[in-house]
Design a protein around this motif. Sequence first.
Motif, PDB file in Angstrom:
ATOM      1  N   PRO A 409       4.993   2.179   7.263  1.00  0.00           N
ATOM      2  CA  PRO A 409       3.811   2.636   8.007  1.00  0.00           C
ATOM      3  C   PRO A 409       2.527   1.878   7.645  1.00  0.00           C
ATOM      4  CG  PRO A 409       4.445   4.241   6.339  1.00  0.00           C
ATOM      5  CD  PRO A 409       5.552   3.242   6.406  1.00  0.00           C
ATOM      6  N   GLU A 410       2.464   1.329   6.459  1.00  0.00           N
ATOM      7  CA  GLU A 410       1.270   0.577   6.049  1.00  0.00           C
ATOM      8  C   GLU A 410       1.401  -0.915   6.353  1.00  0.00           C
ATOM      9  OE1 GLU A 410      -1.336   2.267   4.994  1.00  0.00           O
ATOM     10  OE2 GLU A 410      -0.095   4.065   5.250  1.00  0.00           O
ATOM     11  N   GLY A 411       2.506  -1.301   6.959  1.00  0.00           N
ATOM     12  CA  GLY A 411       2.742  -2.717   7.221  1.00  0.00           C
ATOM     13  C   GLY A 411       3.579  -3.345   6.126  1.00  0.00           C
ATOM     14  N   PHE A 412       3.707  -4.645   6.129  1.00  0.00           N
ATOM     15  CA  PHE A 412       4.530  -5.356   5.138  1.00  0.00           C
ATOM     16  C   PHE A 412       4.086  -6.815   5.069  1.00  0.00           C
ATOM     17  CE2 PHE A 412       6.732  -5.268   9.236  1.00  0.00           C
ATOM     18  CZ  PHE A 412       6.977  -6.604   9.468  1.00  0.00           C
ATOM     19  N   ASP A 413       4.589  -7.504   4.046  1.00  0.00           N
ATOM     20  CA  ASP A 413       4.288  -8.930   3.850  1.00  0.00           C
ATOM     21  C   ASP A 413       5.548  -9.747   4.111  1.00  0.00           C
ATOM     22  OD1 ASP A 413       1.877  -7.982   2.985  1.00  0.00           O
ATOM     23  OD2 ASP A 413       2.204  -8.432   0.860  1.00  0.00           O
TER      24      ASP A 413
END
Length: 583
Positions: A409-413
């Motif tokens: 939910p917070e995104g990813f790298d």
Amino acid sequence: MRKRTLGFVALGAAASIFLSACGGGDTGESGDAAAAAGYDAGSTQIVNPSDQTGGTLRYAISSDFDSTDPGDTYYGFSWNFTRYYARTLLAFTPAPAEASTELTTDLAAGMPEPNENFTEWTVKIQEGLKYEDGSEITAQDIKYAIARSNYNGGELPNGPRYFESSLDQEPFNVYDVDDPMATFTAVETPDDYTLVFHLKESFSEFPYILTQPQTAPVPQEADRGALYRENVLSSGPYKFDGAYEPGVKLNLVRNEHWDPETDPIRPALPDEVTVEIGVEQNEIDQRLVNGELDVDLSGVGVGPAMKSQFLQDLGTYEDNLDNPLSGALRYVNIHTPVLDTACRQAIAYAADRDSLHRAWGGDTGGDLATNLLPPTIPGSDPEANLYPSEDNKGDLEAAQEKLEECGEPEGFDTVIAVRDGRPNDLATAESLQESLKRVGIELEIKTFPAEDFFAQYAGSQDYVRENNIGLSVSGWIPDWASGYGFGYKITAGDAIQETGNYNTSELDDPEVNELWDQALTTEDPDERADIYGQIDTLVMEQAAILPVVFDRAMFYRSDELTNVYYTSSYAMYDYMALGVNRG
């Protein structure tokens, strides 16, 4: 660019198309297919037609060949260029634009003859053809060339594997078995001038595979594995002048044993052909304009800086510019082993397609793409868009929902891989980097050598996994003008390879794979087109590929360059037609 299975062009017809446009004098006489220099004239007609021979045709490229070995290459410019020294069984018609997608003969004496169910194809080659050393080219040499390029244990990783996937042959390694010719039973050579191909199942489009450089003959005794690229034994009008020097140069001179009467493809106008390798793109562009170079070998057009200069001062340059719709798709692979389906779909929703379009040059760079198949391919629906958004700026709410679904939910790298020396590829990655930040997806851009991009980096399964490469920027032109010729190698599970992988997203979807198998056995081209349309939709649903543009390249042609025309079969100028007139 529509192709029908057996709508082939005969040997003499192909030659006459070119010659009628070139006339009989040193400067040529205009025919129906010829045009005076003018904006975009080379996209559909022959510009500066001439049969004048002599001089040096000068190429340069910012990267390098993936390989000069015809059996170990898959870059479009390499396929185009290797024809100087490597003849193939069949070829595409030497004519401008869509006429170039029709088949004709090269080494072959006539078109392939199938059996009733298209599982067996017989081809006869011309007698008396010779290599640069004067020895005769035989059917056995073509059989060996196909074997070494498809069954080599990874020794030659770059080329396609159409023969391996279609021939009725158990896997083997030519470099490990005692008698590779006896082991390779799927191709028979009943005499020195006949090849019989045995397929696993019906394949009505099989003749198109016979245009590929892997059918260029290689005598078994001449093969040096990966080192063969240093000095390929020529079957064409030119031969290596000294060894190929990777990263530095390749020079070609005339092959005295080539017989032009046997060759409908190559007028062989220059006396020499030179290639400077590793020249920075802006320098190449400036030297083209200054008359110090003739052709950018990469075949993707000038870089952004020179293109901007052209557009700002169009009146000065327009008579020397071509801006064809290439039939190529520029796109981003979203790697399935690194990112799951919902995370991939989040990327597809969040992508600012308007920004991506502008990064590729806007309308002069291409048409915004939202589906897989180019509009020139039967079965394409360019209006299809599974990830719509207002003004094509991205649907961030839908992207956020998909991130929550994939547990991020917070995104990813992750990493996005780009070929060095490809400024438009880099601009694409930078645009995507900015738009994905909006939903917390952080992309690290890494560049890799273009010549090894698929063999060692973005196309290496181990490297992708070990280095968190979630995306890679790519481009694709049809191997031939059908859905199979365009899409199979980049979306079929059977096409995935450990290295030299062009299904770079590693999509291995059972439904997609089943449809590719069904297409192989479907004779009616309209039914095949419907299958290809279904595959397009499924690939987009899986978000394994993020389409960017259907490419328009901007090419500069000097007044000294003769017989210039755009060929749809290679999505660039036809290198075999070119000559120079420096008088």
